[in-house]
Design a protein around this motif. Structure first.
Motif, PDB file in Angstrom:
ATOM      1  N   GLY A  35       0.803  -1.214   0.000  1.00 26.26           N
ATOM      2  CA  GLY A  35       0.000   0.000   0.000  1.00 26.26           C
ATOM      3  C   GLY A  35       0.839   1.268   0.000  1.00 26.26           C
ATOM      4  O   GLY A  35       0.324   2.360   0.216  1.00 26.26           O
ATOM      5  N   ASP A  36       2.132   1.125  -0.262  1.00 28.48           N
ATOM      6  CA  ASP A  36       2.996   2.304  -0.351  1.00 28.48           C
ATOM      7  C   ASP A  36       2.501   3.193  -1.487  1.00 28.48           C
ATOM      8  O   ASP A  36       1.996   2.699  -2.498  1.00 28.48           O
ATOM      9  N   GLU A  92      -7.919  -1.767 -17.272  1.00 29.07           N
ATOM     10  CA  GLU A  92      -8.276  -2.685 -16.192  1.00 29.07           C
ATOM     11  C   GLU A  92      -7.064  -3.431 -15.646  1.00 29.07           C
ATOM     12  O   GLU A  92      -7.129  -4.016 -14.558  1.00 29.07           O
ATOM     13  N   LEU A  93      -5.960  -3.432 -16.392  1.00 30.80           N
ATOM     14  CA  LEU A  93      -4.744  -4.090 -15.917  1.00 30.80           C
ATOM     15  C   LEU A  93      -3.988  -3.235 -14.911  1.00 30.80           C
ATOM     16  O   LEU A  93      -3.076  -3.722 -14.242  1.00 30.80           O
ATOM     17  N   ASN A  94      -4.329  -1.974 -14.824  1.00 28.40           N
ATOM     18  CA  ASN A  94      -3.622  -1.056 -13.929  1.00 28.40           C
ATOM     19  C   ASN A  94      -4.460  -0.788 -12.686  1.00 28.40           C
ATOM     20  O   ASN A  94      -5.446  -0.044 -12.738  1.00 28.40           O
ATOM     21  N   PRO A  95      -4.080  -1.346 -11.545  1.00 32.69           N
ATOM     22  CA  PRO A  95      -4.915  -1.227 -10.346  1.00 32.69           C
ATOM     23  C   PRO A  95      -5.032   0.181  -9.781  1.00 32.69           C
ATOM     24  O   PRO A  95      -5.938   0.450  -8.988  1.00 32.69           O
ATOM     25  N   ILE A  96      -4.145   1.099 -10.182  1.00 30.22           N
ATOM     26  CA  ILE A  96      -4.281   2.455  -9.663  1.00 30.22           C
ATOM     27  C   ILE A  96      -5.559   3.106 -10.179  1.00 30.22           C
ATOM     28  O   ILE A  96      -6.060   4.080  -9.586  1.00 30.22           O
ATOM     29  N   GLU A  97      -6.141   2.559 -11.250  1.00 29.45           N
ATOM     30  CA  GLU A  97      -7.412   3.086 -11.754  1.00 29.45           C
ATOM     31  C   GLU A  97      -8.505   2.983 -10.695  1.00 29.45           C
ATOM     32  O   GLU A  97      -9.383   3.850 -10.609  1.00 29.45           O
ATOM     33  N   ARG A  98      -8.461   1.947  -9.873  1.00 27.74           N
ATOM     34  CA  ARG A  98      -9.456   1.810  -8.793  1.00 27.74           C
ATOM     35  C   ARG A  98      -9.252   2.890  -7.741  1.00 27.74           C
ATOM     36  O   ARG A  98     -10.222   3.387  -7.148  1.00 27.74           O
ATOM     37  N   PHE A  99      -8.015   3.255  -7.508  1.00 28.54           N
ATOM     38  CA  PHE A  99      -7.734   4.339  -6.567  1.00 28.54           C
ATOM     39  C   PHE A  99      -8.305   5.646  -7.092  1.00 28.54           C
ATOM     40  O   PHE A  99      -8.934   6.409  -6.349  1.00 28.54           O
ATOM     41  N   TRP A 100      -8.081   5.933  -8.392  1.00 29.91           N
ATOM     42  CA  TRP A 100      -8.613   7.178  -8.967  1.00 29.91           C
ATOM     43  C   TRP A 100     -10.133   7.218  -8.873  1.00 29.91           C
ATOM     44  O   TRP A 100     -10.714   8.266  -8.573  1.00 29.91           O
ATOM     45  N   ASP A 146     -12.005   5.865  -6.669  1.00 28.35           N
ATOM     46  CA  ASP A 146     -12.368   6.127  -5.285  1.00 28.35           C
ATOM     47  C   ASP A 146     -12.205   7.616  -4.958  1.00 28.35           C
ATOM     48  O   ASP A 146     -13.060   8.214  -4.305  1.00 28.35           O
ATOM     49  N   MET A 147     -11.128   8.225  -5.446  1.00 22.00           N
ATOM     50  CA  MET A 147     -10.924   9.661  -5.217  1.00 22.00           C
ATOM     51  C   MET A 147     -11.975  10.503  -5.928  1.00 22.00           C
ATOM     52  O   MET A 147     -12.450  11.513  -5.393  1.00 22.00           O
ATOM     53  N   ALA A 174      -3.810  -0.847  -0.354  1.00 24.25           N
ATOM     54  CA  ALA A 174      -3.563  -2.257  -0.672  1.00 24.25           C
ATOM     55  C   ALA A 174      -4.869  -2.985  -0.984  1.00 24.25           C
ATOM     56  O   ALA A 174      -4.922  -3.836  -1.883  1.00 24.25           O
ATOM     57  N   SER A 175      -5.946  -2.654  -0.272  1.00 18.77           N
ATOM     58  CA  SER A 175      -7.234  -3.310  -0.515  1.00 18.77           C
ATOM     59  C   SER A 175      -7.813  -2.907  -1.866  1.00 18.77           C
ATOM     60  O   SER A 175      -8.500  -3.697  -2.524  1.00 18.77           O
ATOM     61  N   LEU A 176      -7.529  -1.670  -2.316  1.00 15.79           N
ATOM     62  CA  LEU A 176      -8.023  -1.202  -3.602  1.00 15.79           C
ATOM     63  C   LEU A 176      -7.210  -1.747  -4.772  1.00 15.79           C
ATOM     64  O   LEU A 176      -7.754  -2.014  -5.851  1.00 15.79           O
TER      65      LEU A 176
END
Length: 200
Positions: free
Chosen positions: A72-73, A135-143, A145-146, A178-180
């Motif tokens: 989750g860094d 969909e291969l890039n998990p940071i998209e889920r973070f965006w 959420d923001m 990390a969960s996202l």
């Protein structure tokens, strides 16, 4: 297999030379936040139309982000636009963040990510994801959420918007990130690569 190859080919020589002593896998992307109000669906009583303040202003700030799905860094910088110069600035600053860590970064094929004259620090390796596969890039889920958090907020100026961006990002715990972003296939790939490195 790809991750194991990258570690043996690029991380190994630097580690043996004493320049790095560990490695992490990050995912990178940018997102745009602006003064124009972000709208979302709202729950109301039947027949009641939600009412809220809205502003129509085309002023934006761009957030460059990196997340590490295992721990989750996170590492983020904001900029007035996206281009090679600001992307290179991100890489230089990120290189100084835990300088003894070799950082393998997966990212999309945007032109400024692959510019001919882009200077990539020695402790960073860029790996490009297939085109048109966010969909291969998990940071998209973070965006996402923001963006849900910024919905219906109105900021008076860029300074207030940037303050909100930085404050909101800092409020994300490592466990939340990390969960996202901890996709199972990523966790398995990193675990396999660690085991392979220990055996070798």
């Amino acid at each position: 297999m790809l991750l194991s190859f990258l570690l043996q080919r690029y991380y190994g020589p630097l580690a043996r030379a004493g320049k790095v002593n560990s490695w992490k896998v990050y995912f990178q992307d940018e997102s745009r936040f602006g003064l124009m109000t972000v709208l979302r669906r709202a729950i109301t009583r039947a027949g009641v139309k939600p009412v809220g303040a809205y502003q129509h202003r085309f002023i934006y700030r761009y957030c460059y982000g990196l997340v590490e799905p295992l721990s989750g860094d996170k590492f983020f910088v904001t900029a007035p636009q996206v281009n090679t110069l600001f992307f290179e600035y991100l890489l230089q600053e990120f290189s100084r963040h835990e300088p003894s860590v070799y950082k393998i970064i997966f990212l999309d094929k945007a032109g400024y990510h692959r510019a001919k004259h882009l200077q990539v620090p020695e402790n960073i390796r860029l790996v490009y994801l297939p085109s048109s596969n966010p969909e291969l890039n998990p940071i998209e889920r973070f965006w996402r959420d923001m963006k849900d958090k910024v919905a219906f907020r109105n900021f008076p100026d860029e300074s207030a918007l940037e303050t909100w961006i930085n404050t909101t990002i800092n409020n994300y715990s490592k466990e939340h990130i990390a969960s996202l972003t901890g996709y199972e296939y990523i966790l398995q790939a990193v675990s396999h690569a660690k085991n392979a490195m220990e055996v070798s």
